[in-house]
Design a protein around this motif. Structure first.
Motif, PDB file in Angstrom:
ATOM      1  N   LEU A 115       1.998   1.381 -10.916  1.00  0.00           N
ATOM      2  CA  LEU A 115       0.723   1.004  -9.367  1.00  0.00           C
ATOM      3  C   LEU A 115       1.469   0.917  -8.434  1.00  0.00           C
ATOM      4  O   LEU A 115       0.969   1.493  -7.535  1.00  0.00           O
ATOM      5  N   LEU A 116       2.739   0.799  -7.636  1.00  0.00           N
ATOM      6  CA  LEU A 116       3.227   0.756  -6.868  1.00  0.00           C
ATOM      7  C   LEU A 116       2.768   2.863  -6.739  1.00  0.00           C
ATOM      8  O   LEU A 116       3.148   2.948  -5.047  1.00  0.00           O
ATOM      9  N   ALA A 117       2.802   3.649  -7.589  1.00  0.00           N
ATOM     10  CA  ALA A 117       2.574   5.526  -6.721  1.00  0.00           C
ATOM     11  C   ALA A 117       0.885   5.502  -6.554  1.00  0.00           C
ATOM     12  O   ALA A 117       0.556   6.496  -6.360  1.00  0.00           O
ATOM     13  N   GLN A 118       0.170   4.472  -6.790  1.00  0.00           N
ATOM     14  CA  GLN A 118      -1.265   4.232  -5.931  1.00  0.00           C
ATOM     15  C   GLN A 118      -1.552   4.818  -4.383  1.00  0.00           C
ATOM     16  O   GLN A 118      -1.976   5.090  -4.007  1.00  0.00           O
ATOM     17  N   ARG A 119       0.041   4.015  -4.284  1.00  0.00           N
ATOM     18  CA  ARG A 119      -0.194   3.661  -2.764  1.00  0.00           C
ATOM     19  C   ARG A 119       0.523   4.388  -1.869  1.00  0.00           C
ATOM     20  O   ARG A 119       1.358   3.272  -1.535  1.00  0.00           O
ATOM     21  N   PRO A 120       1.484   5.502  -2.429  1.00  0.00           N
ATOM     22  CA  PRO A 120       3.137   5.763  -1.461  1.00  0.00           C
ATOM     23  C   PRO A 120       3.266   4.914  -0.247  1.00  0.00           C
ATOM     24  O   PRO A 120       2.249   5.097   0.711  1.00  0.00           O
ATOM     25  N   VAL A 133       2.977   2.100   0.573  1.00  0.00           N
ATOM     26  CA  VAL A 133       2.024   0.993   1.359  1.00  0.00           C
ATOM     27  C   VAL A 133       3.512  -0.102   0.597  1.00  0.00           C
ATOM     28  O   VAL A 133       3.470   0.014  -0.957  1.00  0.00           O
ATOM     29  N   VAL A 134       3.453  -1.250   1.027  1.00  0.00           N
ATOM     30  CA  VAL A 134       4.457  -2.421   0.328  1.00  0.00           C
ATOM     31  C   VAL A 134       3.522  -3.097  -0.492  1.00  0.00           C
ATOM     32  O   VAL A 134       2.556  -3.977   0.035  1.00  0.00           O
ATOM     33  N   PHE A 135       3.908  -3.067  -2.040  1.00  0.00           N
ATOM     34  CA  PHE A 135       3.168  -4.637  -2.537  1.00  0.00           C
ATOM     35  C   PHE A 135       3.912  -5.937  -2.326  1.00  0.00           C
ATOM     36  O   PHE A 135       5.022  -5.737  -2.702  1.00  0.00           O
ATOM     37  N   ARG A 136       3.095  -6.755  -2.503  1.00  0.00           N
ATOM     38  CA  ARG A 136       3.950  -8.113  -2.553  1.00  0.00           C
ATOM     39  C   ARG A 136       4.325  -8.339  -3.829  1.00  0.00           C
ATOM     40  O   ARG A 136       3.673  -8.382  -5.217  1.00  0.00           O
ATOM     41  N   ARG A 137       5.361  -9.359  -3.942  1.00  0.00           N
ATOM     42  CA  ARG A 137       6.338  -9.641  -5.249  1.00  0.00           C
ATOM     43  C   ARG A 137       4.822 -10.342  -6.513  1.00  0.00           C
ATOM     44  O   ARG A 137       5.139 -10.033  -7.354  1.00  0.00           O
ATOM     45  N   GLU A 138       3.965 -11.564  -5.500  1.00  0.00           N
ATOM     46  CA  GLU A 138       3.250 -12.462  -5.985  1.00  0.00           C
ATOM     47  C   GLU A 138       2.225 -11.420  -7.181  1.00  0.00           C
ATOM     48  O   GLU A 138       1.778 -10.962  -7.784  1.00  0.00           O
ATOM     49  N   VAL A 188      11.680  -3.918  -0.070  1.00  0.00           N
ATOM     50  CA  VAL A 188      11.353  -4.508   1.362  1.00  0.00           C
ATOM     51  C   VAL A 188      11.331  -5.938   1.292  1.00  0.00           C
ATOM     52  O   VAL A 188      10.561  -7.323   0.856  1.00  0.00           O
ATOM     53  N   ARG A 189      12.855  -7.072   2.105  1.00  0.00           N
ATOM     54  CA  ARG A 189      13.160  -7.757   1.464  1.00  0.00           C
ATOM     55  C   ARG A 189      12.404  -9.562   2.132  1.00  0.00           C
ATOM     56  O   ARG A 189      11.980  -9.434   3.521  1.00  0.00           O
ATOM     57  N   GLY A 190      12.385 -10.227   1.232  1.00  0.00           N
ATOM     58  CA  GLY A 190      11.095 -11.405   1.428  1.00  0.00           C
ATOM     59  C   GLY A 190       9.324 -10.844   1.368  1.00  0.00           C
ATOM     60  O   GLY A 190       9.390 -11.765   1.576  1.00  0.00           O
ATOM     61  N   VAL A 191       9.533  -9.610   0.920  1.00  0.00           N
ATOM     62  CA  VAL A 191       8.332  -9.609   1.123  1.00  0.00           C
ATOM     63  C   VAL A 191       7.464  -9.131  -0.309  1.00  0.00           C
ATOM     64  O   VAL A 191       6.566  -9.469  -1.292  1.00  0.00           O
ATOM     65  N   ARG A 207       7.950  -1.447  -2.271  1.00  0.00           N
ATOM     66  CA  ARG A 207       6.879   0.224  -1.950  1.00  0.00           C
ATOM     67  C   ARG A 207       7.725   1.291  -2.764  1.00  0.00           C
ATOM     68  O   ARG A 207       9.125   1.629  -1.938  1.00  0.00           O
ATOM     69  N   LEU A 208       6.588   2.033  -2.753  1.00  0.00           N
ATOM     70  CA  LEU A 208       7.523   3.923  -3.065  1.00  0.00           C
ATOM     71  C   LEU A 208       7.383   4.549  -2.289  1.00  0.00           C
ATOM     72  O   LEU A 208       6.631   4.610  -1.403  1.00  0.00           O
TER      73      LEU A 208
END
Length: 232
Positions: free
Chosen positions: A170-175, A177-182, A220-223, A226-227
């Protein structure tokens, strides 16, 4: 659907097998860990849709069996156990289980969880095939082969659990880019349960350790996460 039931109590296994059979499952019963692993081996046999794994086995710990299953197949594993504490659940999920059901359980809930796990697995594979995404993602020394679910670093294979691979893919789809925890919890675990947050942290830590690249996944603290692609 073929289902592998790993349960050492013959009375429990017989009763559960009868219920599962009435709901259309073809049940294979294994009484211990070695029987379970042997059942997964035969070449050419139709694959199991789900493994129901009791943790209290006579020959070896169920967690160990789950880890060995994960090295052989991506078949979904549902742990069924009386161990209800959070630490045991986290450990089970970290060993590669796709779900964790605590005894005593409602049979209807167990059936729903079996169908949900099988449905999630099929949906994720179909989505990957239809997305048009590259079959292999290369990030510096890291190679992620999506169809075979194989990950290697500098040419050396790194065994990952199903969820570890799903998270990394999932993270490697968009190196970058921050993915939210939710978002991660929704897409990888298919749930919005807040308690899954701790499981996410465990899986991120495990990935960093197994890949031996702590900086690859940035918090990314609080968010979220990302890879960070390694420099060429």
């Amino acid at each position: 659907m073929r289902l592998l039931l790993v349960e050492d109590d013959d009375h429990v296994a017989a009763a559960l097998s009868a219920i599962l059979a009435r709901h259309g499952f073809q049940v294979t019963h294994a009484r211990n860990g070695e029987e379970a692993l042997q059942a997964l081996l035969p070449a050419g046999a139709p694959p199991f849709g789900v493994v129901l794994l009791d943790l209290g086995l006579p020959d070896q710990d169920g967690y160990e069996v789950c880890g060995r299953i994960r090295k052989r197949t991506a078949t979904p594993v549902i742990m069924v156990t009386a161990r209800a504490d959070v630490r045991s659940r986290i450990h089970g999920l970290n060993m590669g289980a796709d779900d964790y059901v605590v005894k005593p359980y409602d049979t209807g809930e167990l059936l729903a969880r079996i169908h949900a796990v099988a449905r999630r697995t099929g949906a994720s594979e179909e989505t990957a095939a239809a997305s048009g995404a590259p079959a292999t993602v290369i990030l510096g020394p890291v190679s992620i082969e999506l169809p075979t679910r194989r990950v290697s670093v500098d040419g050396t294979d790194v065994p990952l659990t199903r969820k570890e691979f799903d998270l990394l893919a999932l993270l490697a789809q968009r190196p970058g880019v921050v993915f939210r925890r939710e978002q991660i919890i929704s897409e990888v675990w298919r749930t919005s349960w807040e308690g899954t947050g701790r499981t996410l942290e465990v899986h991120v830590a495990s990935l960093r350790s197994k890949l031996r690249m702590p900086a690859l996944i940035e918090t990314v603290r609080g968010v979220g996460y990302r890879l960070v692609a390694p420099a060429s």
